[in-house]
Design an enzyme around this catalytic site. Structure first.
Site, PDB file in Angstrom:
ATOM      1  N   HIS A 157       0.829  -1.222   0.000  1.00 54.26           N
ATOM      2  CA  HIS A 157       0.000   0.000   0.000  1.00 54.26           C
ATOM      3  C   HIS A 157       0.860   1.268   0.000  1.00 54.26           C
ATOM      4  O   HIS A 157       0.406   2.315   0.437  1.00 54.26           O
ATOM      5  CB  HIS A 157      -0.944   0.057   1.201  1.00 54.26           C
ATOM      6  CG  HIS A 157      -1.670  -1.223   1.483  1.00 54.26           C
ATOM      7  ND1 HIS A 157      -2.936  -1.488   1.029  1.00 54.26           N
ATOM      8  CD2 HIS A 157      -1.270  -2.338   2.157  1.00 54.26           C
ATOM      9  CE1 HIS A 157      -3.302  -2.704   1.428  1.00 54.26           C
ATOM     10  NE2 HIS A 157      -2.311  -3.248   2.109  1.00 54.26           N
ATOM     11  N   SER A 278      15.274  22.297 -14.901  1.00 52.40           N
ATOM     12  CA  SER A 278      14.143  23.196 -15.088  1.00 52.40           C
ATOM     13  C   SER A 278      14.667  24.553 -15.514  1.00 52.40           C
ATOM     14  O   SER A 278      15.720  24.994 -15.064  1.00 52.40           O
ATOM     15  CB  SER A 278      13.363  23.325 -13.775  1.00 52.40           C
ATOM     16  OG  SER A 278      12.665  24.560 -13.750  1.00 52.40           O
ATOM     17  N   LYS A 284      16.338  21.815  -9.718  1.00 49.17           N
ATOM     18  CA  LYS A 284      15.625  20.639 -10.216  1.00 49.17           C
ATOM     19  C   LYS A 284      16.492  19.695 -11.028  1.00 49.17           C
ATOM     20  O   LYS A 284      17.359  20.094 -11.798  1.00 49.17           O
ATOM     21  CB  LYS A 284      14.459  21.081 -11.095  1.00 49.17           C
ATOM     22  CG  LYS A 284      13.416  21.834 -10.322  1.00 49.17           C
ATOM     23  CD  LYS A 284      12.435  20.907  -9.650  1.00 49.17           C
ATOM     24  CE  LYS A 284      11.308  20.619 -10.606  1.00 49.17           C
ATOM     25  NZ  LYS A 284      10.273  19.820  -9.982  1.00 49.17           N
ATOM     26  N   GLU A 291       9.595   9.274 -16.631  1.00 48.10           N
ATOM     27  CA  GLU A 291       8.214   9.736 -16.831  1.00 48.10           C
ATOM     28  C   GLU A 291       7.724   9.460 -18.247  1.00 48.10           C
ATOM     29  O   GLU A 291       6.607   8.993 -18.464  1.00 48.10           O
ATOM     30  CB  GLU A 291       8.128  11.245 -16.570  1.00 48.10           C
ATOM     31  CG  GLU A 291       8.462  11.659 -15.155  1.00 48.10           C
ATOM     32  CD  GLU A 291       8.578  13.181 -15.058  1.00 48.10           C
ATOM     33  OE1 GLU A 291       9.713  13.683 -15.118  1.00 48.10           O
ATOM     34  OE2 GLU A 291       7.553  13.852 -14.959  1.00 48.10           O
TER      35      GLU A 291
END
Ligand code: ARG
Length: 459
Positions: A157, A278, A284, A291
Site C-alpha cells: 500500500h 528546469s 531541479k 516519466e
C-alpha cells in the site's frame, strides 16, 4: 489510366481520396527488406520447380538486389499510386528487368505476400528486442550484486511494511522481465511458420514447393491451412501482448524511479545522462526519461486494443481492414525498444543511496512483525496476542514520536512483563532481513544465491 498491376477490368483511375485511404506505402515501406527476401525465395523456388526458367529467376534475383540497394541508398521513389511496398517493388523490378518481373507473381498473391513480410518483420523485432531485454536484466542483476545486503523499506500500500534488501527488490524485476523474455521466445517460436504459397486464400494449382520457401526464409514449416495463413494476425497480437505485459513491468519500475528520486525519498540518484533541469527552478533534476517511458507505455496498450478490435469482426479470409495491422505494431515495437533501452541505461547509471535506504528502513515501525514473531518464539504467546501487544507498543512509540528500538525495556515490560533485553536484537533492520532466510526470502545470503544464478543464466 487504370492501375498497371490490377487494372485490367478498370476503365479509369482512382479518386484522390480513395488513393489516400487505400495506400499503405507511407508505412509499409518499412518491410522492404522482408518483401524482397520473400520474393527472392519465391523466385528461386519457382525456378527449382520448373515453373520459371533459370534465366528468368536469375534476372529477378539480380533485379531485386538492385531494388534493395536503391531503397537502402534512399534513391528509390515510392509511389502512392502503387499502393503498397509489394507493388512498388514489383513495378520497379519491371522497369529494371522487363518481362521476367511480370512472371514473379505466379502462384502467389499479395495476401500471402503481406502475411509473410509481416511475420518476417515481427520476427526480426522479437530478435532485436530479446538482446535489449537481456541487457536490462543484466543491469538489474548488477545493481542487486552491489547492494545484496543494503537494507531498504519494503512496502505494501506504499506504506512501510518490513525491511527488505535492495538486491532483493532489484531481483524482483529480473524475475518479471525473465517471464517477458520467456513470453518473447514462446511467441517467436509459435509464429515461425510461412504463409508464402497460400496464394490468395485457397492455395494454387502450380506445383510450388512451400517447404522450400519456408526453409529459405528461416521458417520452421509452411502454415498448414491456406485460409488461416492469409487471414489471421494473431502472431502480431501475440507480439503486442508480450509487449504490453513487458511495458507494464517497465512502467511500474519507472514509477518507482520517479518516487525514489524525489527529495522526500532520496533512495536513488539518477545520472545526469537520464535527467533534465528546469528553466526556472535551478535545483531541479527531473526524471524525464522515467516519466516519458511511463507515458509511452500507453501507446503499446493502445496498439494491442486497436488491433484486437480491427480483427474481431472479420469474416475469413483477407479483408482490407487488415492493412491497419502494421502501424500499430510498428509504433508499439519502436516504443517498446526505446523504453527498454532507456530503462537499461537508467538502471545501469543510477546510484542507490545506501544511507537513505537504511534510514527509511529503520523508520515507520518496520520491524513490528519481528517483534511480534519474537514474542511468539521466545515467550510462547499466540500470534494474535503478540500482534496485539506489538500494536500497543507501536502506538506508544508513535505517541512519543520515536521508533520501536528507542523504547526502554521498562516501557516494553509495562505492556508484557515477560519481555527481556533480547528483544532489541530483532528490532534492528539488519537482523530483520538476515532472518528472512526462507526460500525466496530477502536475506542477503538468499539474494547472493539468486544473483549468482542470474549471472550464470545471463552470461
Ligand atoms: N497493402 C495490403 C495490406 O497491407 C497488401 C495486401 C493487399 N491484398 C489485397 N487483396 N488487396 O494488407
Amino acid at each position: 489510366t487504370s492501375n498497371a498491376m490490377w487494372g485490367g477490368r478498370f476503365a479509369g483511375g482512382l479518386d484522390q481520396i480513395m488513393e489516400a485511404i487505400n495506400a499503405s506505402i507511407g508505412f509499409d515501406q518499412r518491410m522492404a527488406a522482408q518483401d524482397i527476401a520473400g520474393s527472392r525465395a519465391h523466385a528461386a523456388m519457382l525456378a527449382a520447380t520448373g515453373i520459371l526458367t533459370d534465366n528468368d529467376a536469375e534476372a529477378i534475383r539480380k533485379g531485386l538486389l538492385t531494388v534493395l540497394s536503391e531503397i537502402e541508398a534512399g534513391t528509390f521513389e515510392f509511389s502512392t499510386a502503387l499502393e503498397d511496398i509489394h507493388m512498388n517493388v514489383e513495378s520497379r523490378l519491371t522497369a529494371l528487368i522487363g518481362e521476367p518481373a511480370k512472371r514473379l507473381h505466379t502462384g502467389r498473391s499479395r495476401n500471402d505476400q503481406v502475411a509473410t513480410d509481416f511475420r518476417l518483420w515481427v520476427r526480426d523485432q522479437y530478435d532485436e528486442t530479446e538482446g535489449v531485454l537481456e541487457a536490462l536484466m543484466k543491469a538489474l542483476v548488477a545493481q542487486a550484486d552491489a547492494g545484496a545486503d543494503w537494507v531498504m523499506p519494503g512496502f505494501t500500500h506504499l506504506q512501510t511494511a518490513q525491511p527488505v534488501t535492495w538486491g532483493h527488490h532489484m531481483l524482483a524485476y529480473v524475475e518479471m522481465f525473465s517471464r517477458d523474455l520467456s513470453r518473447l521466445r514462446d511467441g517467436r517460436r509459435r509464429m515461425n511458420q510461412s504463409p508464402l504459397g497460400a496464394a490468395a486464400l485457397a492455395g494454387t494449382s502450380f506445383p510450388i514447393d512451400r517447404h522450400m520457401t519456408a526453409e529459405a526464409l528461416g521458417f520452421d514449416a509452411p502454415c498448414a491451412n491456406s485460409l488461416d495463413a492469409v487471414s489471421d494476425r494473431d502472431f502480431a497480437l501475440e507480439f503486442l501482448s508480450f509487449a504490453s505485459i513487458c511495458a507494464m513491468h517497465l512502467s511500474r519500475l519507472a514509477e518507482e524511479l520517479v518516487i525514489w528520486s524525489s527529495a522526500q525519498f532520496r533512495f536513488v540518484t539518477l545520472s545526469d545522462r537520464w535527467t533534465t533541469g528546469s528553466s526556472i527552478m535551478p535545483q531541479k533534476k527531473n526524471p524525464d526519461a522515467a516519466e516519458l517511458l511511463r507515458a509511452k507505455i500507453g501507446r503499446i496498450f493502445g496498439a494491442q486494443v486497436a488491433l484486437t478490435i480491427v480483427m474481431k469482426g472479420l469474416p475469413l479470409t483477407y479483408s482490407k481492414d487488415m492493412q491497419e495491422d502494421k502501424e500499430q505494431v510498428f509504433d508499439a515495437a519502436d516504443n517498446l525498444l526505446l523504453a527498454l533501452r532507456a530503462m537499461g541505461g537508467m538502471v545501469a547509471d543510477m546510484e542507490a543511496n545506501r544511507e537513505s535506504l537504511r534510514r527509511a528502513a529503520a523508520s515507520g515501525f518496520s520491524t513490528a512483525t519481528d517483534l511480534a514473531d519474537w514474542l511468539v518464539r521466545e515467550l510462547g504467546l499466540p500470534f494474535r496476542e503478540a500482534h496485539h501487544v506489538t500494536g500497543a507498543l507501536v502506538a506508544l512509540a508513535e505517541g512519543k514520536g520515536c521508533d520501536l528500538p528507542d523504547l526502554s525495556l521498562e516501557e516494553m515490560q509495562a505492556e508484557h512483563s515477560g519481555i527481556t533485553e533480547g528483544v532489541f536484537d530483532v528490532l534492528g533492520v539488519e537482523n530483520s532481513v538476515a532472518s528472512r532466510m526462507s526460500f525466496g526470502g530477502t536475506a542477503p545470503a538468499r539474494v547472493r544465491e539468486q544473483v549468482k544464478l542470474w549471472q550464470e543464466a545471463l552470461s
